[in-house]
Design a protein around this motif. Structure first.
Motif, mmCIF file in Angstrom:
data_model
loop_
_atom_site.group_PDB
_atom_site.id
_atom_site.type_symbol
_atom_site.label_atom_id
_atom_site.label_comp_id
_atom_site.label_asym_id
_atom_site.label_seq_id
_atom_site.Cartn_x
_atom_site.Cartn_y
_atom_site.Cartn_z
ATOM 1 N N VAL A 229 0.838 -1.200 0.000
ATOM 2 C CA VAL A 229 0.000 0.000 0.000
ATOM 3 C C VAL A 229 0.872 1.249 0.000
ATOM 4 C CG1 VAL A 229 -1.603 1.370 1.396
ATOM 5 C CG2 VAL A 229 -2.018 -1.064 1.058
ATOM 6 N N PHE A 230 1.906 1.266 0.837
ATOM 7 C CA PHE A 230 2.763 2.444 0.923
ATOM 8 C C PHE A 230 3.485 2.706 -0.402
ATOM 9 C CE2 PHE A 230 6.811 4.551 1.777
ATOM 10 C CZ PHE A 230 6.376 5.683 2.462
ATOM 11 N N LEU A 231 4.102 1.673 -0.965
ATOM 12 C CA LEU A 231 4.856 1.854 -2.209
ATOM 13 C C LEU A 231 3.948 2.270 -3.358
ATOM 14 C CD1 LEU A 231 7.514 1.602 -3.780
ATOM 15 C CD2 LEU A 231 6.992 -0.827 -4.139
ATOM 16 N N SER A 232 2.815 1.605 -3.514
ATOM 17 C CA SER A 232 1.921 1.913 -4.631
ATOM 18 C C SER A 232 1.291 3.299 -4.468
ATOM 19 C CB SER A 232 0.826 0.850 -4.755
ATOM 20 O OG SER A 232 0.039 0.783 -3.577
ATOM 21 N N MET A 233 0.996 3.709 -3.245
ATOM 22 C CA MET A 233 0.381 5.017 -3.036
ATOM 23 C C MET A 233 1.385 6.157 -3.217
ATOM 24 S SD MET A 233 -2.903 4.910 -2.519
ATOM 25 C CE MET A 233 -2.950 3.663 -3.798
ATOM 26 N N VAL A 234 2.650 5.926 -2.904
ATOM 27 C CA VAL A 234 3.668 6.938 -3.212
ATOM 28 C C VAL A 234 3.693 7.176 -4.719
ATOM 29 C CG1 VAL A 234 6.147 7.412 -3.279
ATOM 30 C CG2 VAL A 234 5.113 6.549 -1.185
ATOM 31 N N ALA A 235 3.694 6.074 -5.491
ATOM 32 C CA ALA A 235 3.689 6.206 -6.953
ATOM 33 C C ALA A 235 2.402 6.874 -7.441
ATOM 34 C CB ALA A 235 3.843 4.821 -7.590
ATOM 35 N N TYR A 236 1.279 6.501 -6.850
ATOM 36 C CA TYR A 236 -0.036 7.013 -7.266
ATOM 37 C C TYR A 236 -0.133 8.525 -7.075
ATOM 38 C CZ TYR A 236 -5.192 7.049 -7.577
ATOM 39 O OH TYR A 236 -6.494 7.276 -7.946
ATOM 40 N N PHE A 237 0.419 9.034 -5.975
ATOM 41 C CA PHE A 237 0.227 10.438 -5.628
ATOM 42 C C PHE A 237 1.375 11.358 -6.058
ATOM 43 C CE2 PHE A 237 -2.941 8.592 -2.801
ATOM 44 C CZ PHE A 237 -3.973 9.506 -2.916
ATOM 45 N N THR A 290 -4.042 -10.049 -10.615
ATOM 46 C CA THR A 290 -3.785 -9.729 -12.025
ATOM 47 C C THR A 290 -4.199 -8.301 -12.341
ATOM 48 O OG1 THR A 290 -4.108 -12.041 -12.660
ATOM 49 C CG2 THR A 290 -4.309 -10.381 -14.398
ATOM 50 N N TRP A 291 -5.369 -7.880 -11.856
ATOM 51 C CA TRP A 291 -5.852 -6.533 -12.143
ATOM 52 C C TRP A 291 -4.989 -5.474 -11.455
ATOM 53 C CZ3 TRP A 291 -8.599 -5.884 -16.174
ATOM 54 C CH2 TRP A 291 -9.523 -6.843 -16.591
ATOM 55 N N VAL A 292 -4.531 -5.759 -10.237
ATOM 56 C CA VAL A 292 -3.638 -4.810 -9.547
ATOM 57 C C VAL A 292 -2.355 -4.632 -10.341
ATOM 58 C CG1 VAL A 292 -2.163 -4.488 -7.528
ATOM 59 C CG2 VAL A 292 -4.545 -5.146 -7.222
ATOM 60 N N ALA A 293 -1.735 -5.744 -10.733
ATOM 61 C CA ALA A 293 -0.478 -5.668 -11.473
ATOM 62 C C ALA A 293 -0.661 -4.992 -12.827
ATOM 63 C CB ALA A 293 0.100 -7.081 -11.658
ATOM 64 N N SER A 299 -0.142 2.084 -15.624
ATOM 65 C CA SER A 299 0.125 3.432 -15.125
ATOM 66 C C SER A 299 1.563 3.839 -15.439
ATOM 67 C CB SER A 299 -0.112 3.486 -13.611
ATOM 68 O OG SER A 299 -1.466 3.226 -13.288
ATOM 69 N N ALA A 300 2.484 2.906 -15.309
ATOM 70 C CA ALA A 300 3.880 3.193 -15.638
ATOM 71 C C ALA A 300 4.032 3.558 -17.112
ATOM 72 C CB ALA A 300 4.751 1.984 -15.297
ATOM 73 N N ALA A 301 3.335 2.826 -17.987
ATOM 74 C CA ALA A 301 3.402 3.113 -19.424
ATOM 75 C C ALA A 301 2.833 4.497 -19.730
ATOM 76 C CB ALA A 301 2.652 2.040 -20.208
ATOM 77 N N ALA A 302 1.734 4.870 -19.064
ATOM 78 C CA ALA A 302 1.122 6.179 -19.286
ATOM 79 C C ALA A 302 2.055 7.302 -18.826
ATOM 80 C CB ALA A 302 -0.215 6.263 -18.550
ATOM 81 N N ALA A 399 7.138 6.140 -12.715
ATOM 82 C CA ALA A 399 6.845 4.930 -13.486
ATOM 83 C C ALA A 399 7.622 3.735 -12.924
ATOM 84 C CB ALA A 399 7.200 5.145 -14.953
ATOM 85 N N ALA A 400 8.875 3.958 -12.535
ATOM 86 C CA ALA A 400 9.672 2.877 -11.958
ATOM 87 C C ALA A 400 9.067 2.373 -10.649
ATOM 88 C CB ALA A 400 11.106 3.368 -11.722
ATOM 89 N N LEU A 401 8.525 3.289 -9.838
ATOM 90 C CA LEU A 401 7.877 2.888 -8.592
ATOM 91 C C LEU A 401 6.630 2.048 -8.867
ATOM 92 C CD1 LEU A 401 8.135 6.164 -6.455
ATOM 93 C CD2 LEU A 401 9.453 4.058 -6.186
ATOM 94 N N PHE A 402 5.876 2.408 -9.912
ATOM 95 C CA PHE A 402 4.691 1.628 -10.255
ATOM 96 C C PHE A 402 5.082 0.219 -10.707
ATOM 97 C CE2 PHE A 402 1.479 5.180 -10.643
ATOM 98 C CZ PHE A 402 0.508 4.540 -9.880
ATOM 99 N N VAL A 403 6.168 0.109 -11.456
ATOM 100 C CA VAL A 403 6.636 -1.212 -11.887
ATOM 101 C C VAL A 403 7.012 -2.054 -10.667
ATOM 102 C CG1 VAL A 403 8.460 -2.447 -13.103
ATOM 103 C CG2 VAL A 403 7.403 -0.448 -14.167
ATOM 104 N N ALA A 404 7.719 -1.436 -9.724
ATOM 105 C CA ALA A 404 8.100 -2.151 -8.506
ATOM 106 C C ALA A 404 6.872 -2.581 -7.711
ATOM 107 C CB ALA A 404 9.004 -1.262 -7.646
ATOM 108 N N ALA A 405 5.861 -1.701 -7.616
ATOM 109 C CA ALA A 405 4.640 -2.044 -6.892
ATOM 110 C C ALA A 405 3.903 -3.197 -7.573
ATOM 111 C CB ALA A 405 3.734 -0.820 -6.785
#
Length: 427
Positions: A229-237, A290-293, A299-302, A399-405
């Protein structure tokens, strides 16, 4: 008695009102500070981080509404505080034009009120949904209310964007004041009488909060999901505070156009959430993992697309790229919500609220840190290079953070169809 479908939709209107006021402070006012007032992006980044940081108090608000036995006053009271905070934040932008010190002081107080209002109203609302919704309806109720919040954000951003041009202080105060008053009235009408007939059930005797938190943190699944949650939300925001300034500085968008861009992006979020709801729940396609990944990698591609179009300048397809980012953000977010609902009931019994509180705190910290880090990074890079490559560098890191998440989700989340509550809403 439990909540009817009509009552669930009515409570969703409160989420809509929350999103409508908050989006003005995180998008429109942020852009005005950075572009029109030429202030460093770190300033609105700090203010937004402040309002997220104060939301760490969410477990306290939930506890207080539990002890009262009636959550309606907390929902309405929190929305009133949020409305006052939103109006004060708009006034703070106007004061900043004349006095940095006075404007900053007013802004700090206003954003603190926004954090308190969102925490009190939002937490009490979710607590009411969790305790008064029939188990078979909980997944659908969460999806409905979340979609309505995104809808409120998208519509408000689009409408306000159209009304804000040409920009002027009086016009800004009129729009924000009217929006805040309308959303407070909507909240009162939506929540009034919903709790009538719903018997408040006392909480069983529980250990002190610190003991319960240590017990939950000792659970491997809860601990791993907190990290996700922490890693993905850092990337999200990270992009939350820099996308509109990017549109204004690199693509010459007006304040109204950039606000409409934020509305279009959140429209993409809505479509992404709806897509997962239809495909996963209706057609039973794919697991939540699958949907999360997929959402994270999309998101990283965008973000890489947004970075790549910077050198094109005005006329670049920034709108489609932003909608694409919103679409995959929404796909990731709603699947993560479903996973959270699944995991909240696993492990030691009578700790569902503690787990949700832990993940909520992780989300709030990540949101504040991610927004501030993105703004600070842009300020730093703009001191070293031109605007377009400065923003592109930050988008690439995000984008790199989203890939890691996304990779982390594949490792720690269960992929079995039987584990997905969104695929089995009746169980």
């Amino acid at each position: 008695m439990t909540l009817s479908w009509l009552s669930i939709v009515r409570l969703g209107l409160v989420q809509l009102a929350l999103g409508a006021i908050v989006v003005l402070t995180t998008s429109t006012l942020n852009r005005l500070m950075v572009v029109e007032l030429a202030l460093p992006a770190t300033l609105p980044g700090f203010l937004v981080a402040l309002h997220y940081g104060i939301q760490i108090t969410r477990p306290t608000w939930g506890f207080r509404s539990d002890t009262l036995g009636n959550r309606t006053p907390w929902i309405i009271g929190g929305m009133a505080v949020l409305a006052v905070g939103g109006l004060g934040a708009a006034a703070g932008v106007i004061v900043l034009e004349r006095s940095l010190g006075a404007g900053l002081a007013l802004s700090v107080v206003s954003y603190a009120l926004i954090g308190l209002g969102v925490g009190a109203s939002g937490t009490s609302l979710l607590a009411l949904l969790a305790t008064a919704t029939a188990p078979a309806r909980r997944a659908a109720a969460a999806t409905i209310t979340w979609l309505m919040m995104i809808f409120g954000i998208a519509v408000t951003a689009g409408v306000v964007g159209g009304l804000l041009d040409p920009y002027g202080p009086a016009r800004l105060m009129t729009i924000v004041g009217a929006t805040a008053a309308a959303m407070l009235l909507l909240t009162i009408v939506a929540v009034w009488g919903v709790e009538r007939g719903i018997e408040a059930r006392p909480e069983p005797e529980a250990p002190p909060f610190r003991v319960a938190l240590r017990e939950v943190w000792a659970e491997r699944k809860a601990r791993n999901f907190t990290l996700f949650v922490f890693l993905s939300m850092v990337a999200y925001f990270m992009q939350e505070l820099i996308l509109e300034p990017y549109a204004g500085l690199v693509f010459d968008f007006t304040p109204g156009e950039s606000t409409q861009l934020a509305g279009a992006q959140n429209g993409g979020v809505f479509l992404g959430m709806l897509t997962v709801g239809v495909l996963a729940t209706g057609l039973r396609l794919g697991s939540l993992r699958t949907w999360v990944a997929t959402g994270c990698l999309g998101s990283a591609a965008a973000l890489l697309t947004l970075a790549a179009i910077g050198p094109m300048g005005p006329g670049a397809p920034v709108l489609p790229a932003s909608v694409m980012l919103g679409f995959f953000n929404g796909m990731f977010a709603v699947a993560a919500i479903g996973s959270m609902m699944q995991l909240a009931g696993e492990g030691r019994g009578a700790r569902e609220g503690t787990r949700m509180g832990l993940w909520g705190a992780a989300q709030a910290i990540a949101a504040g840190f991610g927004g501030l880090a993105g703004a600070a990074a842009v300020d730093t890079m703009r001191g070293l290079t031109a605007d377009a490559p400065a923003f592109a560098t930050v988008f690439t890191v995000e984008a790199a953070l989203f890939v890691a998440a996304g990779l982390l989700a594949l490792v720690i989340m269960e992929g079995g169809r039987s584990a997905d509550p969104m695929l089995q809403p009746g169980e």
